[in-house]
Write an enzyme that holds these catalytic residues in place. Structure first.
Site, mmCIF file in Angstrom:
data_model
loop_
_atom_site.group_PDB
_atom_site.id
_atom_site.type_symbol
_atom_site.label_atom_id
_atom_site.label_comp_id
_atom_site.label_asym_id
_atom_site.label_seq_id
_atom_site.Cartn_x
_atom_site.Cartn_y
_atom_site.Cartn_z
ATOM 1 N N GLU A 114 2.755 10.636 -3.165
ATOM 2 C CA GLU A 114 2.186 9.513 -3.914
ATOM 3 C C GLU A 114 1.453 10.026 -5.148
ATOM 4 O O GLU A 114 1.131 11.219 -5.245
ATOM 5 C CB GLU A 114 1.225 8.728 -3.004
ATOM 6 C CG GLU A 114 0.572 7.513 -3.641
ATOM 7 C CD GLU A 114 1.559 6.474 -4.159
ATOM 8 O OE1 GLU A 114 2.262 6.740 -5.151
ATOM 9 O OE2 GLU A 114 1.592 5.370 -3.588
ATOM 10 N N HIS B 240 6.959 4.239 3.358
ATOM 11 C CA HIS B 240 6.419 4.493 4.689
ATOM 12 C C HIS B 240 5.872 3.199 5.303
ATOM 13 O O HIS B 240 5.522 2.251 4.590
ATOM 14 C CB HIS B 240 5.311 5.555 4.632
ATOM 15 C CG HIS B 240 4.119 5.140 3.813
ATOM 16 N ND1 HIS B 240 3.139 4.289 4.289
ATOM 17 C CD2 HIS B 240 3.765 5.449 2.549
ATOM 18 C CE1 HIS B 240 2.231 4.103 3.360
ATOM 19 N NE2 HIS B 240 2.588 4.793 2.279
#
Length: 187
Positions: free
Chosen positions: A84, A8
């Protein structure tokens, strides 16, 4: 098949040097949006239009993936398998607030769930589950785009390279970086 792994773009907490982990609602900065657009342009040169885009369900990844999916004319599919590493009570702390802790006796550093979150061993296992899902649901695809986070991408690279959680390598993965790997879905 080609796997394009995309981290990202810069988030507000990246800018503030805070641990994000699985905090869900951390948005991209203006720079992060620009990085995601640049990643989308790079990905569009590497894979055909319509290539599936899978993403973490965390905001910073979803915002990045939306730009990639729009550029490719693809549908974006969210999965928690691309989240994550969970960092428990460490999430939200600044990097300068961290205090070193000893690894418990008899444990490997990758087997400790620091902050009460997930260990690297658990993330490594989640990456293997992700690949099994891709093999089942996308085996016919020539390419897939996976939008995720730094440590998840590092674990996934290690799994793809056949390394166990104790043999982890930690390559740098910059915000908005695109990594390309060839993967045999059957293997």
């Amino acid at each position: 098949m080609d796997l394009l792994l995309v981290r990202h773009g810069q988030s507000t907490w990246n800018l503030e040097r805070r641990l994000q982990g699985q905090t869900m609602d951390v948005p991209l900065t203006a720079l992060g949006q620009q990085q995601a657009r640049q990643a989308a342009d790079e990905v569009a040169r590497l894979v055909p239009q319509g290539t599936p885009v899978l993403t973490s369900d965390q905001l910073r990844a979803r915002q990045s993936a939306a730009l990639l999916a729009a550029r490719l004319g693809s549908r974006m599919v969210e999965t928690p398998l691309l989240r994550e590493q969970g960092l428990g009570r460490l999430e939200g702390l600044g990097l300068d607030e961290l205090v070193a802790e000893p690894t418990p006796p008899g444990r490997h550093v990758t087997e400790v769930a620091w902050g009460g979150g997930e260990s690297i061993e658990q993330v490594h296992h989640r990456c293997r589950n992700l690949l099994a899902l891709l093999a089942r649901e996308h085996a016919a695809a020539d390419a897939l785009v996976l939008v995720s986070h730094g440590d998840l991408i590092r674990c996934l690279l290690n799994v793809l390279d056949g390394r166990g959680h104790r043999e982890m390598e930690w390559p740098a993965v910059a915000n908005g970086q695109v990594l390309r790997r060839t993967w045999g879905a059957a293997g």
